[in-house]
Design a protein around this motif. Structure first.
Motif, PDB file in Angstrom:
ATOM      1  N   GLY A 209       0.824  -1.206   0.000  1.00  0.00           N
ATOM      2  CA  GLY A 209       0.000   0.000   0.000  1.00  0.00           C
ATOM      3  C   GLY A 209       0.853   1.249   0.000  1.00  0.00           C
ATOM      4  N   GLY A 210       0.282   2.341  -0.501  1.00  0.00           N
ATOM      5  CA  GLY A 210       1.010   3.601  -0.578  1.00  0.00           C
ATOM      6  C   GLY A 210       0.287   4.737   0.103  1.00  0.00           C
ATOM      7  N   ARG A 211       0.728   5.947  -0.220  1.00  0.00           N
ATOM      8  CA  ARG A 211       0.171   7.145   0.390  1.00  0.00           C
ATOM      9  C   ARG A 211      -1.324   7.280   0.096  1.00  0.00           C
ATOM     10  N   GLY A 212      -1.761   6.651  -0.995  1.00  0.00           N
ATOM     11  CA  GLY A 212      -3.180   6.714  -1.365  1.00  0.00           C
ATOM     12  C   GLY A 212      -4.103   6.190  -0.281  1.00  0.00           C
ATOM     13  N   ALA A 235       4.970  -1.866   1.381  1.00  0.00           N
ATOM     14  CA  ALA A 235       4.522  -0.473   1.396  1.00  0.00           C
ATOM     15  C   ALA A 235       5.502   0.384   0.608  1.00  0.00           C
ATOM     16  N   SER A 236       5.013   1.535   0.182  1.00  0.00           N
ATOM     17  CA  SER A 236       5.920   2.518  -0.426  1.00  0.00           C
ATOM     18  C   SER A 236       6.619   3.286   0.697  1.00  0.00           C
ATOM     19  N   ARG A 237       7.646   4.014   0.313  1.00  0.00           N
ATOM     20  CA  ARG A 237       8.347   4.810   1.323  1.00  0.00           C
ATOM     21  C   ARG A 237       7.436   5.894   1.880  1.00  0.00           C
ATOM     22  N   ALA A 238       6.570   6.459   1.038  1.00  0.00           N
ATOM     23  CA  ALA A 238       5.668   7.509   1.532  1.00  0.00           C
ATOM     24  C   ALA A 238       4.768   6.961   2.634  1.00  0.00           C
ATOM     25  N   CYS A 249       8.678  -2.935   6.095  1.00  0.00           N
ATOM     26  CA  CYS A 249       7.747  -3.232   4.996  1.00  0.00           C
ATOM     27  C   CYS A 249       8.116  -2.489   3.713  1.00  0.00           C
ATOM     28  N   GLN A 250       9.070  -1.569   3.786  1.00  0.00           N
ATOM     29  CA  GLN A 250       9.321  -0.713   2.606  1.00  0.00           C
ATOM     30  C   GLN A 250       9.931  -1.502   1.448  1.00  0.00           C
ATOM     31  N   VAL A 251       9.274  -1.358   0.300  1.00  0.00           N
ATOM     32  CA  VAL A 251       9.756  -1.993  -0.930  1.00  0.00           C
ATOM     33  C   VAL A 251      10.390  -0.916  -1.797  1.00  0.00           C
ATOM     34  N   GLY A 252      11.560  -1.194  -2.340  1.00  0.00           N
ATOM     35  CA  GLY A 252      12.150  -0.222  -3.257  1.00  0.00           C
ATOM     36  C   GLY A 252      13.641  -0.080  -3.102  1.00  0.00           C
ATOM     37  N   GLN A 253      14.135   0.955  -3.731  1.00  0.00           N
ATOM     38  CA  GLN A 253      15.578   1.208  -3.805  1.00  0.00           C
ATOM     39  C   GLN A 253      16.236   1.223  -2.432  1.00  0.00           C
ATOM     40  N   SER A 269       1.984   5.310  -6.565  1.00  0.00           N
ATOM     41  CA  SER A 269       2.103   5.973  -7.871  1.00  0.00           C
ATOM     42  C   SER A 269       3.049   5.240  -8.813  1.00  0.00           C
ATOM     43  N   GLY A 270       4.093   4.581  -8.234  1.00  0.00           N
ATOM     44  CA  GLY A 270       5.042   3.863  -9.093  1.00  0.00           C
ATOM     45  C   GLY A 270       6.272   4.685  -9.417  1.00  0.00           C
ATOM     46  N   ALA A 271       6.775   5.431  -8.432  1.00  0.00           N
ATOM     47  CA  ALA A 271       8.027   6.181  -8.608  1.00  0.00           C
ATOM     48  C   ALA A 271       9.164   5.186  -8.889  1.00  0.00           C
ATOM     49  N   ILE A 272      10.211   5.670  -9.608  1.00  0.00           N
ATOM     50  CA  ILE A 272      11.264   4.717 -10.000  1.00  0.00           C
ATOM     51  C   ILE A 272      11.911   4.064  -8.782  1.00  0.00           C
ATOM     52  N   ALA A 286      -2.125  -3.251 -10.363  1.00  0.00           N
ATOM     53  CA  ALA A 286      -2.122  -1.933  -9.714  1.00  0.00           C
ATOM     54  C   ALA A 286      -3.546  -1.403  -9.583  1.00  0.00           C
ATOM     55  N   ILE A 287      -3.803  -0.807  -8.418  1.00  0.00           N
ATOM     56  CA  ILE A 287      -5.088  -0.127  -8.198  1.00  0.00           C
ATOM     57  C   ILE A 287      -4.760   1.329  -7.899  1.00  0.00           C
ATOM     58  N   ASN A 288      -5.239   2.221  -8.756  1.00  0.00           N
ATOM     59  CA  ASN A 288      -4.927   3.641  -8.579  1.00  0.00           C
ATOM     60  C   ASN A 288      -6.025   4.452  -9.260  1.00  0.00           C
ATOM     61  N   ASP A 292      -3.067   8.005 -15.224  1.00  0.00           N
ATOM     62  CA  ASP A 292      -1.724   8.321 -15.728  1.00  0.00           C
ATOM     63  C   ASP A 292      -0.618   7.952 -14.736  1.00  0.00           C
ATOM     64  N   ALA A 293      -0.966   7.319 -13.651  1.00  0.00           N
ATOM     65  CA  ALA A 293       0.072   6.960 -12.660  1.00  0.00           C
ATOM     66  C   ALA A 293       1.098   6.035 -13.328  1.00  0.00           C
ATOM     67  N   PRO A 294       2.407   6.284 -13.085  1.00  0.00           N
ATOM     68  CA  PRO A 294       3.452   5.488 -13.751  1.00  0.00           C
ATOM     69  C   PRO A 294       3.407   3.986 -13.430  1.00  0.00           C
ATOM     70  N   LEU A 307      -9.578   3.228  -4.444  1.00  0.00           N
ATOM     71  CA  LEU A 307      -9.241   1.987  -3.740  1.00  0.00           C
ATOM     72  C   LEU A 307     -10.249   1.647  -2.658  1.00  0.00           C
ATOM     73  N   PHE A 308     -10.919   2.691  -2.094  1.00  0.00           N
ATOM     74  CA  PHE A 308     -11.876   2.426  -1.026  1.00  0.00           C
ATOM     75  C   PHE A 308     -13.147   1.770  -1.579  1.00  0.00           C
ATOM     76  N   THR A 309     -13.328   1.857  -2.877  1.00  0.00           N
ATOM     77  CA  THR A 309     -14.431   1.144  -3.525  1.00  0.00           C
ATOM     78  C   THR A 309     -13.947  -0.210  -4.031  1.00  0.00           C
TER      79      THR A 309
HETATM   80  P1  FAD Z   1       2.504   9.041  -4.027  1.00  0.00           P
HETATM   81  O1  FAD Z   1       3.551   9.238  -5.062  1.00  0.00           O
HETATM   82  O2  FAD Z   1       1.983  10.226  -3.333  1.00  0.00           O
HETATM   83  O3  FAD Z   1       1.318   8.255  -4.750  1.00  0.00           O
HETATM   84  C1  FAD Z   1       0.093   7.968  -4.142  1.00  0.00           C
HETATM   85  C2  FAD Z   1      -0.789   7.381  -5.220  1.00  0.00           C
HETATM   86  O4  FAD Z   1      -2.025   7.006  -4.648  1.00  0.00           O
HETATM   87  C3  FAD Z   1      -1.106   8.355  -6.360  1.00  0.00           C
HETATM   88  O5  FAD Z   1      -0.738   7.776  -7.594  1.00  0.00           O
HETATM   89  C4  FAD Z   1      -2.601   8.568  -6.270  1.00  0.00           C
HETATM   90  O6  FAD Z   1      -3.228   8.694  -7.543  1.00  0.00           O
HETATM   91  C5  FAD Z   1      -3.056   7.307  -5.575  1.00  0.00           C
HETATM   92  N1  FAD Z   1      -4.296   7.494  -4.817  1.00  0.00           N
HETATM   93  C6  FAD Z   1      -4.588   8.467  -3.920  1.00  0.00           C
HETATM   94  N2  FAD Z   1      -5.814   8.273  -3.392  1.00  0.00           N
HETATM   95  C7  FAD Z   1      -6.305   7.150  -3.983  1.00  0.00           C
HETATM   96  C8  FAD Z   1      -7.528   6.423  -3.876  1.00  0.00           C
HETATM   97  N3  FAD Z   1      -8.497   6.809  -3.011  1.00  0.00           N
HETATM   98  N4  FAD Z   1      -7.713   5.334  -4.650  1.00  0.00           N
HETATM   99  C9  FAD Z   1      -6.751   4.924  -5.513  1.00  0.00           C
HETATM  100  N5  FAD Z   1      -5.556   5.573  -5.665  1.00  0.00           N
HETATM  101  C10 FAD Z   1      -5.337   6.651  -4.886  1.00  0.00           C
HETATM  102  N6  FAD Z   1       9.947   5.044  -2.487  1.00  0.00           N
HETATM  103  C11 FAD Z   1       9.645   3.745  -2.275  1.00  0.00           C
HETATM  104  O7  FAD Z   1       8.483   3.329  -2.363  1.00  0.00           O
HETATM  105  N7  FAD Z   1      10.646   2.873  -1.935  1.00  0.00           N
HETATM  106  C12 FAD Z   1      11.935   3.238  -1.802  1.00  0.00           C
HETATM  107  O8  FAD Z   1      12.794   2.403  -1.474  1.00  0.00           O
HETATM  108  C13 FAD Z   1      12.266   4.621  -2.052  1.00  0.00           C
HETATM  109  N8  FAD Z   1      13.545   5.032  -1.975  1.00  0.00           N
HETATM  110  C14 FAD Z   1      13.825   6.335  -2.287  1.00  0.00           C
HETATM  111  C15 FAD Z   1      15.165   6.749  -2.302  1.00  0.00           C
HETATM  112  C16 FAD Z   1      15.468   8.058  -2.635  1.00  0.00           C
HETATM  113  C17 FAD Z   1      16.915   8.466  -2.655  1.00  0.00           C
HETATM  114  C18 FAD Z   1      14.432   8.978  -2.952  1.00  0.00           C
HETATM  115  C19 FAD Z   1      14.758  10.378  -3.333  1.00  0.00           C
HETATM  116  C20 FAD Z   1      13.120   8.563  -2.934  1.00  0.00           C
HETATM  117  C21 FAD Z   1      12.792   7.251  -2.592  1.00  0.00           C
HETATM  118  N9  FAD Z   1      11.471   6.821  -2.558  1.00  0.00           N
HETATM  119  C22 FAD Z   1      11.203   5.492  -2.365  1.00  0.00           C
HETATM  120  C23 FAD Z   1      10.327   7.748  -2.662  1.00  0.00           C
HETATM  121  C24 FAD Z   1       9.697   7.788  -4.023  1.00  0.00           C
HETATM  122  O9  FAD Z   1      10.366   8.731  -4.828  1.00  0.00           O
HETATM  123  C25 FAD Z   1       8.213   8.199  -3.922  1.00  0.00           C
HETATM  124  O10 FAD Z   1       8.125   9.426  -3.251  1.00  0.00           O
HETATM  125  C26 FAD Z   1       7.337   7.202  -3.180  1.00  0.00           C
HETATM  126  O11 FAD Z   1       7.524   5.910  -3.715  1.00  0.00           O
HETATM  127  C27 FAD Z   1       5.880   7.583  -3.350  1.00  0.00           C
HETATM  128  O12 FAD Z   1       5.081   6.745  -2.606  1.00  0.00           O
HETATM  129  P2  FAD Z   1       3.550   6.557  -3.011  1.00  0.00           P
HETATM  130  O13 FAD Z   1       3.467   6.028  -4.386  1.00  0.00           O
HETATM  131  O14 FAD Z   1       2.891   5.793  -1.918  1.00  0.00           O
HETATM  132  O15 FAD Z   1       2.993   8.041  -2.900  1.00  0.00           O
END
Ligand code: FAD
Length: 328
Positions: A209-212, A235-238, A249-253, A269-272, A286-288, A292-294, A307-309
């Motif tokens: 799960g992510g910030r969403g 989980a994402s880092r956010a 739980c953090q998945v990623g770089q 969102s799918g940040a690199i 992916a559920i978003n 246009d989410a990456p 996602l809540f639906t």
């Molecule tokens: P966001 O980018 O904010 O995305 C949230 C998504 O949720 C959005 O696409 C939005 O459309 C969607 N959303 C919101 N509400 C809803 C809803 N109700 N229903 C459906 N969709 C919804 N990130 C990692 O994950 N792992 C790492 O290891 C990592 N390492 C990093 C290292 C460095 C050096 C740096 C600079 C960054 C790193 N990051 C890492 C952070 C990364 O760049 C992103 O900021 C992070 O992944 C974003 O997390 P997110 O996708 O949860 O949040």
């Protein structure tokens, strides 16, 4: 076909590490899979049966009491002997800390080159080629070695299991393991698992799960879905930075890298930096709500929606298929 040696890791309780099936299935695609394992005397029968079931055509067992007290040294002795007798095209090992140590020592012992952290390995007309995910997962590079036998550490992924071998060819040898002056394991105990969920790195299904999700309370929806599917929780880092879940739980770089059979990204969102840790998953869903989410660029299946639906509907659909009520 060339022999491909596989370093077999055995846990303190005698069970095979979860990476074994993937490594043997990969070896079977490259050549003849030969499992190499260091074990105490008399432990080989059950091991051979299990390794055959996972596709090992041959099993080399190096017997030594040091296999439990000096794990890496015993594994190196077993592999060095098998390299001499089986002239392999490659040696494969997992990316666990012990396997990395074994491959480093084996390189020093045998003078062969190490290729670390591959995400895939192919046999290109007899040349072993390792692929790597680099620059935050933006590129995949391929590399081979100029001379010697490549000793490759490769991360697990949900590959098709190799066909079982009912009666593998077995060789049991006594190992000479130099242990003088080396640190020894004198006692080991399994720490109580903090959670009943599968371990994130080796889980066949990961639900992240992510910030969403918006809050720690809402993140429970992701945890419930993970439990319904018997999945590891990611989980994402956010989401980690917001305190929804612990950093483990953090998945990623800068977190854990996973290669499950199925990766479900919810509100991510799918940040690199996130993709770097999960894009080698076999299937990505992916559920978003943002079309246009990456994350949708690498998803096999995408659901554009709130996602809540979507999550309650998904759990109902899974419950209808499995017969297990959605609330359980
Ligand atoms: P966001 O980018 O904010 O995305 C949230 C998504 O949720 C959005 O696409 C939005 O459309 C969607 N959303 C919101 N509400 C809803 C809803 N109700 N229903 C459906 N969709 C919804 N990130 C990692 O994950 N792992 C790492 O290891 C990592 N390492 C990093 C290292 C460095 C050096 C740096 C600079 C960054 C790193 N990051 C890492 C952070 C990364 O760049 C992103 O900021 C992070 O992944 C974003 O997390 P997110 O996708 O949860 O949040």
């Amino acid at each position: 076909m060339s022999n491909i040696l596989v370093n077999i890791e055995v846990a303190a309780d005698g069970s095979l590490r979860s990476s074994t099936a993937h490594l043997l299935s990969l070896a079977a695609r490259l050549g003849e899979p030969v499992a190499v394992v260091a074990a105490p005397a008399g432990a080989s029968e059950e091991l051979v049966r299990e390794l055959g079931a996972l596709g090992a055509g041959a099993v080399v067992v190096g017997e030594s009491p040091a296999s439990t007290s000096h794990v890496a040294a015993a594994a190196v002795a077993a592999l060095a002997g098998a390299i001499a007798s089986h002239a392999p095209a490659a040696v494969l090992a997992s990316t666990s800390p012990t396997a990395r140590e074994v491959m480093g020592r084996l390189a020093a012992r045998t003078g062969n080159p190490v290729v670390v952290d591959a995400v895939g390995v192919t046999n290109d007309g007899g040349r072993i080629v390792a692929s790597h995910s680099v620059f935050g997962g933006n590129y995949v590079t391929e590399s081979g070695v100029g001379a010697g036998i490549p000793l490759v550490t490769v991360s697990s992924s949900g590959a098709e299991p190799a066909p079982a071998v009912a009666a593998p060819v077995v060789e049991v040898r006594r190992l000479e393991v130099p242990t003088q002056g080396a640190a020894a394991i004198t006692r080991s105990e399994v720490a109580a698992a903090a959670s009943e969920r599968p371990e994130l790195r080796s889980a066949k299904i990961v639900v992240s799960g992510g910030r969403g999700l918006g809050s720690k309370e809402n993140f429970v929806l992701v945890e419930e879905l993970a439990d319904t599917l018997g999945a590891g929780l990611g989980a994402s880092r956010a989401a980690v930075d917001a305190g929804y879940v612990p950093q483990s739980c953090q998945v990623g770089q800068t977190g854990v890298s996973v290669s499950p059979e199925l990766y479900l990204a919810v509100g991510i969102s799918g940040a690199i930096q996130h993709r770097a840790g999960m894009q080698t998953a076999r299937r990505i869903v992916a559920i978003n709500q943002d079309a246009d989410a990456p994350i949708f660029d690498i998803a096999d299946f995408g659901i554009v929606g709130d996602l809540f639906t979507v999550l309650p509907q998904l759990r109902e659909a899974i419950a209808a298929r499995t017969g297990v009520p959605a609330g359980v």
